[in-house]
Write a protein that holds these residues in place. Sequence first.
Motif, PDB file in Angstrom:
ATOM      1  N   PRO A  24       0.833  -1.206   0.000  1.00  0.00           N
ATOM      2  CA  PRO A  24       0.000   0.000   0.000  1.00  0.00           C
ATOM      3  C   PRO A  24       0.874   1.266   0.000  1.00  0.00           C
ATOM      4  O   PRO A  24       2.009   1.237   0.480  1.00  0.00           O
ATOM      5  CB  PRO A  24      -0.785  -0.094   1.310  1.00  0.00           C
ATOM      6  CG  PRO A  24      -0.645  -1.498   1.769  1.00  0.00           C
ATOM      7  CD  PRO A  24       0.643  -2.004   1.215  1.00  0.00           C
ATOM      8  N   PRO A  25       0.356   2.371  -0.490  1.00  0.00           N
ATOM      9  CA  PRO A  25       1.161   3.607  -0.541  1.00  0.00           C
ATOM     10  C   PRO A  25       1.442   4.200   0.844  1.00  0.00           C
ATOM     11  O   PRO A  25       2.416   4.896   1.040  1.00  0.00           O
ATOM     12  CB  PRO A  25       0.329   4.556  -1.394  1.00  0.00           C
ATOM     13  CG  PRO A  25      -1.059   4.024  -1.323  1.00  0.00           C
ATOM     14  CD  PRO A  25      -0.955   2.545  -1.105  1.00  0.00           C
ATOM     15  N   LYS A  26       0.580   3.933   1.803  1.00  0.00           N
ATOM     16  CA  LYS A  26       0.765   4.451   3.168  1.00  0.00           C
ATOM     17  C   LYS A  26       0.769   3.275   4.132  1.00  0.00           C
ATOM     18  O   LYS A  26      -0.205   2.528   4.205  1.00  0.00           O
ATOM     19  CB  LYS A  26      -0.355   5.421   3.529  1.00  0.00           C
ATOM     20  CG  LYS A  26      -0.477   6.581   2.553  1.00  0.00           C
ATOM     21  CD  LYS A  26      -0.200   7.858   3.246  1.00  0.00           C
ATOM     22  CE  LYS A  26      -0.372   9.006   2.266  1.00  0.00           C
ATOM     23  NZ  LYS A  26       0.581  10.026   2.489  1.00  0.00           N
ATOM     24  N   THR A  27       1.875   3.117   4.857  1.00  0.00           N
ATOM     25  CA  THR A  27       1.977   1.983   5.766  1.00  0.00           C
ATOM     26  C   THR A  27       2.567   2.402   7.105  1.00  0.00           C
ATOM     27  O   THR A  27       3.265   3.404   7.222  1.00  0.00           O
ATOM     28  CB  THR A  27       2.882   0.868   5.192  1.00  0.00           C
ATOM     29  OG1 THR A  27       4.198   1.386   5.011  1.00  0.00           O
ATOM     30  CG2 THR A  27       2.344   0.316   3.896  1.00  0.00           C
ATOM     31  N   TRP A  28       2.285   1.590   8.094  1.00  0.00           N
ATOM     32  CA  TRP A  28       2.961   1.631   9.383  1.00  0.00           C
ATOM     33  C   TRP A  28       4.120   0.654   9.259  1.00  0.00           C
ATOM     34  O   TRP A  28       3.966  -0.432   8.691  1.00  0.00           O
ATOM     35  CB  TRP A  28       2.013   1.199  10.500  1.00  0.00           C
ATOM     36  CG  TRP A  28       0.877   2.149  10.666  1.00  0.00           C
ATOM     37  CD1 TRP A  28      -0.329   2.100  10.016  1.00  0.00           C
ATOM     38  CD2 TRP A  28       0.851   3.294  11.486  1.00  0.00           C
ATOM     39  NE1 TRP A  28      -1.106   3.157  10.405  1.00  0.00           N
ATOM     40  CE2 TRP A  28      -0.403   3.917  11.318  1.00  0.00           C
ATOM     41  CE3 TRP A  28       1.761   3.876  12.364  1.00  0.00           C
ATOM     42  CZ2 TRP A  28      -0.772   5.071  11.981  1.00  0.00           C
ATOM     43  CZ3 TRP A  28       1.393   5.031  13.040  1.00  0.00           C
ATOM     44  CH2 TRP A  28       0.146   5.611  12.840  1.00  0.00           C
ATOM     45  N   THR A  29       5.275   1.036   9.765  1.00  0.00           N
ATOM     46  CA  THR A  29       6.463   0.206   9.600  1.00  0.00           C
ATOM     47  C   THR A  29       7.199   0.063  10.925  1.00  0.00           C
ATOM     48  O   THR A  29       7.349   1.042  11.664  1.00  0.00           O
ATOM     49  CB  THR A  29       7.406   0.810   8.534  1.00  0.00           C
ATOM     50  OG1 THR A  29       6.683   0.904   7.303  1.00  0.00           O
ATOM     51  CG2 THR A  29       8.644  -0.039   8.327  1.00  0.00           C
ATOM     52  N   ALA A  30       7.657  -1.158  11.195  1.00  0.00           N
ATOM     53  CA  ALA A  30       8.464  -1.429  12.379  1.00  0.00           C
ATOM     54  C   ALA A  30       9.731  -2.147  11.944  1.00  0.00           C
ATOM     55  O   ALA A  30       9.713  -2.966  11.025  1.00  0.00           O
ATOM     56  CB  ALA A  30       7.693  -2.284  13.378  1.00  0.00           C
ATOM     57  N   SER A  31      10.833  -1.840  12.625  1.00  0.00           N
ATOM     58  CA  SER A  31      12.109  -2.505  12.384  1.00  0.00           C
ATOM     59  C   SER A  31      12.699  -2.937  13.705  1.00  0.00           C
ATOM     60  O   SER A  31      12.417  -2.337  14.747  1.00  0.00           O
ATOM     61  CB  SER A  31      13.088  -1.555  11.678  1.00  0.00           C
ATOM     62  OG  SER A  31      12.616  -1.194  10.416  1.00  0.00           O
ATOM     63  N   GLY A  32      13.519  -3.970  13.649  1.00  0.00           N
ATOM     64  CA  GLY A  32      14.181  -4.439  14.857  1.00  0.00           C
ATOM     65  C   GLY A  32      14.728  -5.833  14.673  1.00  0.00           C
ATOM     66  O   GLY A  32      15.165  -6.198  13.577  1.00  0.00           O
ATOM     67  N   THR A  33      14.689  -6.614  15.756  1.00  0.00           N
ATOM     68  CA  THR A  33      15.194  -7.990  15.714  1.00  0.00           C
ATOM     69  C   THR A  33      14.187  -8.931  16.363  1.00  0.00           C
ATOM     70  O   THR A  33      13.317  -8.502  17.124  1.00  0.00           O
ATOM     71  CB  THR A  33      16.532  -8.125  16.473  1.00  0.00           C
ATOM     72  OG1 THR A  33      16.340  -7.753  17.834  1.00  0.00           O
ATOM     73  CG2 THR A  33      17.620  -7.265  15.834  1.00  0.00           C
ATOM     74  N   HIS A  34      14.342 -10.191  16.034  1.00  0.00           N
ATOM     75  CA  HIS A  34      13.568 -11.220  16.724  1.00  0.00           C
ATOM     76  C   HIS A  34      14.341 -12.524  16.624  1.00  0.00           C
ATOM     77  O   HIS A  34      15.250 -12.674  15.810  1.00  0.00           O
ATOM     78  CB  HIS A  34      12.147 -11.321  16.174  1.00  0.00           C
ATOM     79  CG  HIS A  34      11.923 -12.401  15.187  1.00  0.00           C
ATOM     80  ND1 HIS A  34      11.317 -13.591  15.516  1.00  0.00           N
ATOM     81  CD2 HIS A  34      12.218 -12.488  13.885  1.00  0.00           C
ATOM     82  CE1 HIS A  34      11.240 -14.352  14.447  1.00  0.00           C
ATOM     83  NE2 HIS A  34      11.784 -13.711  13.444  1.00  0.00           N
ATOM     84  N   THR A  35      13.980 -13.458  17.472  1.00  0.00           N
ATOM     85  CA  THR A  35      14.636 -14.761  17.465  1.00  0.00           C
ATOM     86  C   THR A  35      13.626 -15.853  17.147  1.00  0.00           C
ATOM     87  O   THR A  35      12.418 -15.679  17.322  1.00  0.00           O
ATOM     88  CB  THR A  35      15.306 -15.050  18.826  1.00  0.00           C
ATOM     89  OG1 THR A  35      14.335 -14.903  19.864  1.00  0.00           O
ATOM     90  CG2 THR A  35      16.469 -14.108  19.076  1.00  0.00           C
ATOM     91  N   ALA A  36      14.165 -16.959  16.646  1.00  0.00           N
ATOM     92  CA  ALA A  36      13.333 -18.124  16.333  1.00  0.00           C
ATOM     93  C   ALA A  36      14.147 -19.382  16.571  1.00  0.00           C
ATOM     94  O   ALA A  36      15.372 -19.390  16.430  1.00  0.00           O
ATOM     95  CB  ALA A  36      12.858 -18.064  14.891  1.00  0.00           C
ATOM     96  N   LYS A  37      13.429 -20.423  16.944  1.00  0.00           N
ATOM     97  CA  LYS A  37      14.037 -21.731  17.175  1.00  0.00           C
ATOM     98  C   LYS A  37      13.510 -22.700  16.123  1.00  0.00           C
ATOM     99  O   LYS A  37      12.312 -22.712  15.846  1.00  0.00           O
ATOM    100  CB  LYS A  37      13.692 -22.233  18.573  1.00  0.00           C
ATOM    101  CG  LYS A  37      14.237 -21.339  19.686  1.00  0.00           C
ATOM    102  CD  LYS A  37      13.769 -21.832  21.053  1.00  0.00           C
ATOM    103  CE  LYS A  37      14.209 -20.902  22.158  1.00  0.00           C
ATOM    104  NZ  LYS A  37      15.610 -20.967  22.492  1.00  0.00           N
TER     105      LYS A  37
END
Length: 143
Positions: A24-37
């Motif tokens: 979409p032309p307008k979005t909410w955005t988040a950045s960072g890290t996460h872990t997974a097993k």
Amino acid sequence: MTRIEATAPGSPLLSAVGREIALPPKTWTASGTHTAKGYTTKAAKTVNAEGMAADCLNINLNKKLSADFRSDVFGPGVKGFFYKCQKVRPDTNQYWFTISSADRAQIDRLCDPATRYPLVHDEQHDTYWIDEPFTCTTRVGPS
């Protein structure tokens, strides 16, 4: 101006990617890290070291773009980009991400440490994953 041109002005590559994943032309955005097993079976008892290593290698070499990231948790429309992976423990990979959605509630849920993620199977690496909470270090609303 088309809908996609608004999201990636001056970049034919980003415009094409945006068009293909219906960004979409307008979005909410988040950045960072996460872990997974990663595990060998649904029972999630035996670590799948080979599958976890292959996933990290793939992300570090090719990056990963998900047009409908974890729709089982968030519903449709969440776009995920994973660009770095590192093994941080024998049973855990850490991932760096940028994730967007037109729906702020989806990003709020992504960044909520209480959100739980059901086991999911990755056919490419034949690995069963348990995603742990996402740590959002940056959040940006539509401009």
